[in-house]
Design a protein around this motif. Structure first.
Motif, PDB file in Angstrom:
ATOM      1  N   GLY A 128      -0.885   8.471   3.649  1.00 34.17           N
ATOM      2  CA  GLY A 128      -1.352   7.390   3.994  1.00 34.17           C
ATOM      3  C   GLY A 128      -1.719   6.657   2.474  1.00 34.17           C
ATOM      4  O   GLY A 128      -0.926   6.489   1.713  1.00 34.17           O
ATOM      5  N   MET A 129      -1.689   8.459   1.580  1.00 33.62           N
ATOM      6  CA  MET A 129      -1.822   7.793   0.121  1.00 33.62           C
ATOM      7  C   MET A 129      -0.586   7.716  -0.849  1.00 33.62           C
ATOM      8  O   MET A 129      -0.007   6.667  -1.408  1.00 33.62           O
ATOM      9  CB  MET A 129      -3.077   9.117  -0.388  1.00 33.62           C
ATOM     10  N   ILE A 130       0.200   8.551  -0.106  1.00 33.13           N
ATOM     11  CA  ILE A 130       1.666   7.698  -0.761  1.00 33.13           C
ATOM     12  C   ILE A 130       2.045   6.935  -0.859  1.00 33.13           C
ATOM     13  O   ILE A 130       2.387   6.603  -1.244  1.00 33.13           O
ATOM     14  CB  ILE A 130       2.594   9.488   0.283  1.00 33.13           C
ATOM     15  N   LEU A 131       1.755   6.010   0.461  1.00 33.24           N
ATOM     16  CA  LEU A 131       2.810   4.939   0.646  1.00 33.24           C
ATOM     17  C   LEU A 131       2.013   4.220  -0.325  1.00 33.24           C
ATOM     18  O   LEU A 131       2.203   3.243  -1.092  1.00 33.24           O
ATOM     19  CB  LEU A 131       1.925   4.802   2.677  1.00 33.24           C
ATOM     20  N   LEU A 132       0.622   4.033  -0.342  1.00 38.96           N
ATOM     21  CA  LEU A 132      -0.850   3.864  -1.533  1.00 38.96           C
ATOM     22  C   LEU A 132       0.244   3.199  -2.889  1.00 38.96           C
ATOM     23  O   LEU A 132       0.659   2.559  -3.370  1.00 38.96           O
ATOM     24  CB  LEU A 132      -2.030   3.579  -0.868  1.00 38.96           C
ATOM     25  N   VAL A 133       0.313   4.537  -2.664  1.00 38.78           N
ATOM     26  CA  VAL A 133       1.464   4.818  -4.722  1.00 38.78           C
ATOM     27  C   VAL A 133       2.253   4.504  -4.200  1.00 38.78           C
ATOM     28  O   VAL A 133       2.843   4.078  -5.650  1.00 38.78           O
ATOM     29  CB  VAL A 133       0.679   6.641  -4.632  1.00 38.78           C
ATOM     30  N   ILE A 134       3.321   4.724  -3.278  1.00 42.24           N
ATOM     31  CA  ILE A 134       4.442   4.112  -3.731  1.00 42.24           C
ATOM     32  C   ILE A 134       4.648   2.707  -3.702  1.00 42.24           C
ATOM     33  O   ILE A 134       5.919   2.396  -4.754  1.00 42.24           O
ATOM     34  CB  ILE A 134       4.767   5.130  -2.594  1.00 42.24           C
ATOM     35  N   VAL A 135       4.118   2.147  -2.819  1.00 35.93           N
ATOM     36  CA  VAL A 135       4.138   0.327  -2.803  1.00 35.93           C
ATOM     37  C   VAL A 135       3.614  -0.514  -4.361  1.00 35.93           C
ATOM     38  O   VAL A 135       3.884  -1.328  -4.326  1.00 35.93           O
ATOM     39  CB  VAL A 135       3.076  -0.047  -1.376  1.00 35.93           C
ATOM     40  N   THR A 136       2.658   0.496  -4.691  1.00 34.14           N
ATOM     41  CA  THR A 136       2.241  -0.134  -5.595  1.00 34.14           C
ATOM     42  C   THR A 136       2.451  -0.101  -7.226  1.00 34.14           C
ATOM     43  O   THR A 136       3.265  -1.115  -7.420  1.00 34.14           O
ATOM     44  CB  THR A 136       0.644   0.564  -6.550  1.00 34.14           C
TER      45      THR A 136
END
Length: 204
Positions: free
Chosen positions: A133-141
């Motif tokens: 979830g954290m990786i997804l948040l960083v990539i989408v940002t």
């Protein structure tokens, strides 16, 4: 979405269309991981709908697949192809080759590599869910920031291209030259450089 995409491009432009796909992934991703990681507080709410937090997460995940794929094929892919239009031929060929040959396979294999690394490190996919979830948040940002930056560059190049076309059209228009005769009356005629020389008067 294919029918709606034409309206989005005409009404809001390239920048908004490019940001829709990461925004959809961000919203559905936050909802999905919230139901997985913090299902307790949502249990009374989803119980009114006859579901458990896990079942609600399954439905949200299905919606994420549907909306993200439709947004990708109808908006993101056309935006990617449109981004090549203002570029010169050499940059266009090199950029398209780099993206299609290197970046696309690297992105897909990179996502699989991250998941495999998480499973091996934490023992199971469920244990690695918070980190995913954290990786997804960083990539989408980062995706949204890149789309915003590219929007400014794209609009700048398109403005320069339109200005060059206007200048070419203006230079192709012939401007008539006003010449004056001896009496002071003006008349439209050709430019002095193109006017034929007057013949000398002959003696009668």
């Amino acid at each position: 979405m294919m029918l709606l995409s034409q309206y989005v491009f005409n009404k809001y432009g390239w920048g908004v269309a490019a940001k829709i796909t990461p925004t959809v992934l961000l919203l559905t991703g936050v909802a999905f991981f919230s139901l997985i990681l913090f299902g307790g507080p949502f249990a009374p709410l989803v119980a009114k709908l006859g579901m458990t937090p896990l079942l609600a997460a399954v439905y949200v995940g299905a919606l994420q697949n549907i909306f993200s794929k439709s947004a990708k094929y109808s908006l993101f892919d056309p935006c990617k192809e449109m981004a090549y239009i203002p570029l010169d031929e050499d940059t266009k060929v090199k950029g398209k080759a780099a993206i299609d040959v290197v970046c696309n396979p690297l992105g897909k294999s990179g996502g699989a590599l991250i998941q495999q690394f998480m499973i091996l490190s934490f023992g199971s996919l469920a244990n690695s869910t918070p980190y995913l979830g954290m990786i997804l948040l960083v990539i989408v940002t980062a995706w949204l920031a890149a789309a915003k930056s590219l929007e400014g560059q794209f609009n700048s190049l398109r403005s320069e291209e339109e200005l060059e076309k206007e200048m070419e059209r203006a230079s192709s228009v012939k401007i008539p030259v006003v010449s004056q005769d001896e009496s002071g009356n003006g008349s439209l005629g050709e430019s002095p450089s193109s006017s034929p020389e007057k013949s000398a008067p002959t003696n009668l």
